[in-house]
Design a protein around this motif. Structure first.
Motif, PDB file in Angstrom:
ATOM      1  N   GLY A  33       0.786  -1.221   0.000  1.00 47.66           N
ATOM      2  CA  GLY A  33       0.000   0.000   0.000  1.00 47.66           C
ATOM      3  C   GLY A  33       0.822   1.277   0.000  1.00 47.66           C
ATOM      4  N   GLU A  34       2.151   1.149  -0.024  1.00 49.05           N
ATOM      5  CA  GLU A  34       3.024   2.332  -0.013  1.00 49.05           C
ATOM      6  C   GLU A  34       3.420   2.709  -1.435  1.00 49.05           C
ATOM      7  OE1 GLU A  34       7.059   3.898   2.262  1.00 49.05           O
ATOM      8  OE2 GLU A  34       6.881   1.772   1.774  1.00 49.05           O
ATOM      9  N   VAL A  35       3.584   4.008  -1.660  1.00 53.86           N
ATOM     10  CA  VAL A  35       4.096   4.512  -2.936  1.00 53.86           C
ATOM     11  C   VAL A  35       5.506   5.031  -2.703  1.00 53.86           C
ATOM     12  CG1 VAL A  35       3.769   6.130  -4.841  1.00 53.86           C
ATOM     13  CG2 VAL A  35       1.773   5.164  -3.674  1.00 53.86           C
ATOM     14  N   LEU A  36       6.478   4.404  -3.357  1.00 56.58           N
ATOM     15  CA  LEU A  36       7.877   4.811  -3.232  1.00 56.58           C
ATOM     16  C   LEU A  36       8.312   5.462  -4.526  1.00 56.58           C
ATOM     17  CD1 LEU A  36      10.512   4.654  -1.477  1.00 56.58           C
ATOM     18  CD2 LEU A  36      11.109   2.667  -2.871  1.00 56.58           C
ATOM     19  N   GLY A  37       8.749   6.726  -4.449  1.00 58.65           N
ATOM     20  CA  GLY A  37       9.264   7.428  -5.611  1.00 58.65           C
ATOM     21  C   GLY A  37      10.749   7.166  -5.768  1.00 58.65           C
ATOM     22  N   GLY A 214      24.310   4.944  -9.477  1.00 54.27           N
ATOM     23  CA  GLY A 214      24.088   3.588  -8.992  1.00 54.27           C
ATOM     24  C   GLY A 214      24.053   3.435  -7.490  1.00 54.27           C
ATOM     25  N   THR A 215      23.989   4.556  -6.772  1.00 52.42           N
ATOM     26  CA  THR A 215      23.996   4.514  -5.311  1.00 52.42           C
ATOM     27  C   THR A 215      22.825   5.309  -4.753  1.00 52.42           C
ATOM     28  OG1 THR A 215      26.419   4.384  -5.280  1.00 52.42           O
ATOM     29  CG2 THR A 215      25.345   5.057  -3.232  1.00 52.42           C
ATOM     30  N   VAL A 216      22.215   4.806  -3.694  1.00 54.12           N
ATOM     31  CA  VAL A 216      21.168   5.564  -3.008  1.00 54.12           C
ATOM     32  C   VAL A 216      21.845   6.653  -2.189  1.00 54.12           C
ATOM     33  CG1 VAL A 216      19.317   5.486  -1.305  1.00 54.12           C
ATOM     34  CG2 VAL A 216      19.602   3.589  -2.897  1.00 54.12           C
ATOM     35  N   ILE A 217      21.611   7.915  -2.566  1.00 58.78           N
ATOM     36  CA  ILE A 217      22.284   9.017  -1.882  1.00 58.78           C
ATOM     37  C   ILE A 217      21.377   9.739  -0.893  1.00 58.78           C
ATOM     38  CG2 ILE A 217      23.901   9.380  -3.773  1.00 58.78           C
ATOM     39  CD1 ILE A 217      22.220  11.818  -4.600  1.00 58.78           C
ATOM     40  N   ALA A 218      20.079   9.486  -0.950  1.00 52.77           N
ATOM     41  CA  ALA A 218      19.156  10.137  -0.009  1.00 52.77           C
ATOM     42  C   ALA A 218      17.846   9.375   0.016  1.00 52.77           C
ATOM     43  CB  ALA A 218      18.909  11.592  -0.398  1.00 52.77           C
ATOM     44  N   GLU A 219      17.182   9.432   1.167  1.00 48.64           N
ATOM     45  CA  GLU A 219      15.890   8.768   1.323  1.00 48.64           C
ATOM     46  C   GLU A 219      15.066   9.544   2.335  1.00 48.64           C
ATOM     47  OE1 GLU A 219      14.014   4.439   2.728  1.00 48.64           O
ATOM     48  OE2 GLU A 219      16.177   4.677   2.400  1.00 48.64           O
ATOM     49  N   GLY A 220      13.781   9.695   2.086  1.00 46.71           N
ATOM     50  CA  GLY A 220      12.897  10.389   3.013  1.00 46.71           C
ATOM     51  C   GLY A 220      11.643  10.868   2.304  1.00 46.71           C
ATOM     52  N   THR A 221      10.822  11.622   3.005  1.00 50.95           N
ATOM     53  CA  THR A 221       9.650  12.213   2.378  1.00 50.95           C
ATOM     54  C   THR A 221      10.096  13.382   1.496  1.00 50.95           C
ATOM     55  OG1 THR A 221       9.267  13.815   4.149  1.00 50.95           O
ATOM     56  CG2 THR A 221       8.270  11.618   4.411  1.00 50.95           C
ATOM     57  N   ALA A 222       9.196  13.858   0.655  1.00 55.29           N
ATOM     58  CA  ALA A 222       9.534  14.993  -0.208  1.00 55.29           C
ATOM     59  C   ALA A 222       9.933  16.194   0.636  1.00 55.29           C
ATOM     60  CB  ALA A 222       8.345  15.341  -1.106  1.00 55.29           C
ATOM     61  N   ASP A 223       9.206  16.448   1.725  1.00 59.93           N
ATOM     62  CA  ASP A 223       9.524  17.597   2.578  1.00 59.93           C
ATOM     63  C   ASP A 223      10.888  17.438   3.229  1.00 59.93           C
ATOM     64  OD1 ASP A 223       7.207  18.950   1.992  1.00 59.93           O
ATOM     65  OD2 ASP A 223       6.107  18.236   3.754  1.00 59.93           O
TER      66      ASP A 223
END
Length: 334
Positions: A33-37, A214-223
């Motif tokens: 049920g989650e939307v991940l951008g 090729g690397t995840v550099i940040a993660e979080g909500t848009a805000d």
């Protein structure tokens, strides 16, 4: 590793093409049920990630599960659990919309009667009833995108991958896709959305992952991501450019040294942090009014996708200038 709450689990995925490392230890999870951008520039690794998760290619190392099915050891289970749609629709242009839906239904094991019933439901849901018996080759771009997604929903998936689904669409078709993603969320379907539009990610995503090289550099909500780029800022445009030095003096401590350093003889506005939002704007306005400096415009702005990404990769100054150029171009066009 398998959890009933996790529709997608990616752990330490790596992928190289020759000497080029496309993915470097990518890890993330998506709940039901989650939307991940999934954001990032072209070549960042977004499409490679989606291709691995949809079993189109295999990872060099690491593990990925889709609805509990391993992408390497159980690719058939993965494909039964997901819907994948990309920027290029996979339809038979010679068949009608209804015939495409029937074909997909039969290919996925539905009995003929059930496939017909499901096709009609989807035609109604996607506002394609009037075009149902026309060849898809005669559809507009937005209609093709809608029938493409409808074909992927003939059998309800547990996970949906939308790879830049609104690229090139008109506003009405884009809004329809947005509403569909909301429907997925309400139905408990996990959605992985790749997009280059911050507006789209901001509106639809519960969380956002930014990939670069090729690397995840940040993660979080848009805000949360916007705050990492400096959050809200105040853009001030004087009526007379020669007032800029006086503005710098009047704004005083509200204007960080880093902003002062970016001002040049060609500057025609000041963009400064607004940590208190409207309060910061009002304070700046009062100071400038007291100094009798006439303004053309003063407004609060939020970072654009370019500003978010370029700030995360260490080029915030260029991002802010690009945003200013975009605003000036838009004003000139209007």
């Amino acid at each position: 590793m398998v959890s009933s709450d996790k529709a997608v689990i990616v752990a330490g995925i790596k992928k190289s093409f020759g000497e080029v490392a496309a993915l470097r230890d990518v890890s993330f999870e998506v709940e039901r049920g989650e939307v991940l951008g999934l954001l990032g520039p072209n070549g960042a690794g977004k499409t490679t990630t989606v291709n691995i998760l949809s079993t189109l290619i295999t990872p060099d190392s690491g593990r990925a599960l889709i609805a509990g099915h391993d992408v390497v050891s159980d690719p058939a289970g993965v494909r039964r659990s997901l819907m994948l749609t990309g920027q290029h629709v996979a339809l038979d242009d010679l068949l009608t919309g209804r015939e495409n839906l029937l074909m997909f239904g039969r290919l996925q094991g539905l009995k003929k009667k059930l496939a017909k019933e499901r096709s009609q439901e989807l035609l109604e849901q996607f506002d394609l009833v009037d075009a149902a018996d026309r060849p898809v080759g005669n559809y507009s771009g937005g209609m093709k995108r809608r029938i493409d997604i409808a074909c992927g929903l003939v059998v309800r998936p547990e996970v949906v991958f939308l790879d830049e689904p609104t690229t090139g669409l008109d506003p009405r078709s884009r809004q329809a896709i947005w509403e569909l993603v909301t429907d997925f969320k309400d139905a408990g379907i996990a959605t992985l959305l790749t997009t280059q539009y911050l507006e789209e990610a901001d509106l639809l995503s519960d969380r956002i992952i930014v990939i670069d090289k090729g690397t995840v550099i940040a993660e979080g909500t848009a805000d949360q991501l916007k705050e990492r780029t400096g959050g809200t800022y105040c853009e001030i445009v004087p009526r007379h450019v020669h007032d800029l030095p006086a503005m710098v003096s009047v704004l005083g401590s509200m204007l960080p040294d880093t902003i002062r350093a970016t001002l040049s003889e060609t500057s025609d506005r000041i963009s400064m942090p607004a940590p208190d939002g409207p309060k910061s704007l009002m304070e700046a306005l009062h100071r400038l009014e007291d100094a009798d400096i006439e303004l053309m415009d003063i407004a609060l702005r939020r970072p654009s996708l370019d500003e978010v990404f370029l700030a995360l990769t260490g080029d915030a100054g260029r991002a802010r200038q690009d945003r200013t150029d975009d605003l000036e171009a838009a004003d000139a066009y209007a």
